[in-house]
Design a protein around this motif. Structure first.
Motif, PDB file in Angstrom:
ATOM      1  N   UNK A  73     -73.965 -96.968 -92.822  1.00 54.33           N
ATOM      2  CA  UNK A  73     -74.846 -95.836 -92.624  1.00 54.33           C
ATOM      3  C   UNK A  73     -75.011 -95.568 -91.132  1.00 54.33           C
ATOM      4  N   UNK A  74     -75.615 -94.412 -90.857  1.00 58.13           N
ATOM      5  CA  UNK A  74     -75.869 -94.046 -89.471  1.00 58.13           C
ATOM      6  C   UNK A  74     -77.363 -94.087 -89.172  1.00 58.13           C
ATOM      7  N   UNK A  75     -78.053 -95.034 -89.813  1.00 60.14           N
ATOM      8  CA  UNK A  75     -79.497 -95.131 -89.633  1.00 60.14           C
ATOM      9  C   UNK A  75     -79.815 -95.620 -88.223  1.00 60.14           C
ATOM     10  N   UNK A  76     -80.648 -94.881 -87.546  1.00 60.01           N
ATOM     11  CA  UNK A  76     -81.076 -95.294 -86.216  1.00 60.01           C
ATOM     12  C   UNK A  76     -82.311 -96.166 -86.336  1.00 60.01           C
ATOM     13  N   UNK A  77     -82.575 -97.023 -85.355  1.00 56.49           N
ATOM     14  CA  UNK A  77     -83.800 -97.834 -85.384  1.00 56.49           C
ATOM     15  C   UNK A  77     -85.050 -96.969 -85.505  1.00 56.49           C
ATOM     16  N   UNK A  78     -85.029 -95.795 -84.870  1.00 57.16           N
ATOM     17  CA  UNK A  78     -86.195 -94.899 -84.937  1.00 57.16           C
ATOM     18  C   UNK A  78     -86.415 -94.393 -86.361  1.00 57.16           C
ATOM     19  N   UNK A  79     -85.317 -94.064 -87.045  1.00 58.11           N
ATOM     20  CA  UNK A  79     -85.433 -93.590 -88.416  1.00 58.11           C
ATOM     21  C   UNK A  79     -85.921 -94.711 -89.330  1.00 58.11           C
ATOM     22  N   UNK A  80     -85.365 -95.903 -89.141  1.00 56.05           N
ATOM     23  CA  UNK A  80     -85.782 -97.036 -89.958  1.00 56.05           C
ATOM     24  C   UNK A  80     -87.247 -97.376 -89.736  1.00 56.05           C
ATOM     25  N   UNK A  81     -87.728 -97.165 -88.522  1.00 56.38           N
ATOM     26  CA  UNK A  81     -89.137 -97.443 -88.237  1.00 56.38           C
ATOM     27  C   UNK A  81     -90.067 -96.603 -89.108  1.00 56.38           C
ATOM     28  N   UNK A  82     -89.640 -95.385 -89.440  1.00 55.19           N
ATOM     29  CA  UNK A  82     -90.477 -94.489 -90.253  1.00 55.19           C
ATOM     30  C   UNK A  82     -90.673 -95.035 -91.662  1.00 55.19           C
ATOM     31  N   UNK A  83     -89.701 -95.843 -92.126  1.00 61.21           N
ATOM     32  CA  UNK A  83     -89.830 -96.402 -93.472  1.00 61.21           C
ATOM     33  C   UNK A  83     -91.020 -97.347 -93.571  1.00 61.21           C
ATOM     34  N   UNK A  84     -91.422 -97.892 -92.435  1.00 61.90           N
ATOM     35  CA  UNK A  84     -92.553 -98.806 -92.431  1.00 61.90           C
ATOM     36  C   UNK A  84     -93.902 -98.109 -92.461  1.00 61.90           C
ATOM     37  N   UNK A  85     -93.900 -96.778 -92.350  1.00 64.53           N
ATOM     38  CA  UNK A  85     -95.164 -96.033 -92.361  1.00 64.53           C
ATOM     39  C   UNK A  85     -95.742 -95.913 -93.758  1.00 64.53           C
ATOM     40  N   UNK A  86     -94.872 -95.776 -94.747  1.00 63.22           N
ATOM     41  CA  UNK A  86     -95.350 -95.694 -96.136  1.00 63.22           C
ATOM     42  C   UNK A  86     -94.192 -95.957 -97.091  1.00 63.22           C
ATOM     43  N   UNK A  87     -94.540 -96.358 -98.273  1.00 63.60           N
ATOM     44  CA  UNK A  87     -93.538 -96.609 -99.297  1.00 63.60           C
ATOM     45  C   UNK A  87     -92.862 -95.309 -99.716  1.00 63.60           C
ATOM     46  N   UNK A  88     -93.619 -94.205 -99.718  1.00 62.59           N
ATOM     47  CA  UNK A  88     -93.052 -92.904-100.069  1.00 62.59           C
ATOM     48  C   UNK A  88     -91.944 -92.495 -99.105  1.00 62.59           C
ATOM     49  N   UNK A  89     -92.161 -92.739 -97.819  1.00 66.16           N
ATOM     50  CA  UNK A  89     -91.152 -92.370 -96.834  1.00 66.16           C
ATOM     51  C   UNK A  89     -89.887 -93.212 -97.006  1.00 66.16           C
ATOM     52  N   UNK A  90     -90.056 -94.454 -97.398  1.00 64.98           N
ATOM     53  CA  UNK A  90     -88.899 -95.309 -97.643  1.00 64.98           C
ATOM     54  C   UNK A  90     -88.076 -94.775 -98.799  1.00 64.98           C
ATOM     55  N   UNK A  91     -88.732 -94.457 -99.926  1.00 58.50           N
ATOM     56  CA  UNK A  91     -88.023 -94.018-101.119  1.00 58.50           C
ATOM     57  C   UNK A  91     -87.463 -92.607-100.988  1.00 58.50           C
ATOM     58  N   UNK A  92     -88.061 -91.783-100.143  1.00 57.40           N
ATOM     59  CA  UNK A  92     -87.604 -90.397 -99.992  1.00 57.40           C
ATOM     60  C   UNK A  92     -86.369 -90.288 -99.116  1.00 57.40           C
ATOM     61  N   UNK A  93     -86.027 -91.370 -98.415  1.00 55.47           N
ATOM     62  CA  UNK A  93     -84.843 -91.385 -97.561  1.00 55.47           C
ATOM     63  C   UNK A  93     -83.718 -92.113 -98.296  1.00 55.47           C
TER      64      UNK A  93
END
Length: 235
Positions: A73-93
């Motif tokens: 994948x081309x996941x950046x550390x900044x993008x992955x950091x957003x997954x830690x904000x909420x479970x919804x953000x993790x599942x929506x990506x």
């Protein structure tokens, strides 16, 4: 004198028959013993084959779950950091969902996320026949007792779903999906944020092998020793 000879000849014939009978019984016993050994050997082979298959399945699960996600994948550390904000953000990506699924496989609990995904897909159906067919498939795979990927639900929720299978609707699995979502959010998600799978992504590091958190009881050391002791019989 002739009578005596006939008499002793008769005795010798009896003795021969007795010896013959004894030998016959002895051979039969050996044949039965040989059959028993072959049966035990076959049983051991089958047991060892099943144990090796289980071990291979665990190795495959471990290998697939610890693959180089960062390279796929081309996941950046900044993008992955957003997954830690909420479970919804993790599942929506998409990549977040993939990473979380890989993590659940290391805990042998991927049935939870697969059920949640199946429910999301199920609610997109419009045709009545498709709703019935997919509802039955979800029920048989995730809900019914001894289902291949049975999710952990309380008795009341399962009973409601079971009774509604005669006339399923798009809301048939809402309560169960909500329950599984809460379990993942409160339990698995918090561990995911501390896992190497996630930490490697947010730190931009190559992915290291992840240890399995839960070990399935494929076989014990004593059982393996028991199988190993009979290997000579098969070779």
């Amino acid at each position: 004198m002739e009578t005596s000879l006939v008499f002793f000849s008769h005795l010798n014939m009896c003795e021969s028959k007795e010896k013959t009978f004894f030998k016959l019984m002895h051979c039969t016993g050996k044949e039965e013993t040989s059959k028993e050994v072959k049966i035990r050997a076959k049983d051991k082979r089958n047991r060892l084959s099943r144990l090796l298959q289980k071990a291979e399945l665990h190795e495959e699960a471990h290998s697939s779950s610890t693959g180089p996600l960062a390279k796929e994948t081309s996941v950046s550390p900044e993008e992955a950091m957003k997954w830690g904000e909420s479970f919804d953000k993790l599942l929506s990506h998409r990549d977040g969902l993939d990473a979380f699924t890989k993590f659940l496989k290391t805990e042998f609990s991927e049935e939870n996320i697969e059920f949640w995904i199946a429910c999301e897909d199920f609610k997109k159906n419009k045709e009545p026949q498709q709703i019935i067919l997919k509802a039955k498939a979800i029920y048989e795979k995730f809900i019914q007792n001894d289902a291949p990927q049975e999710v952990n639900l309380d008795f009341h929720t399962k009973e409601i779903i079971t009774k509604g299978m005669d006339h399923p609707t798009l809301q048939s699995f809402d309560a169960a999906q909500s329950r599984v979502y809460q379990l993942m959010e409160q339990d698995s998600y918090t561990r995911f944020l501390k896992s190497d799978i996630y930490l490697n992504l947010i730190e931009g590091r190559p992915k290291r092998p992840t240890n399995l958190r839960r070990r399935s009881r494929s076989f014990t050391y004593n059982e393996f020793q028991d199988v190993k002791s009979d290997v000579a019989i098969w070779l």
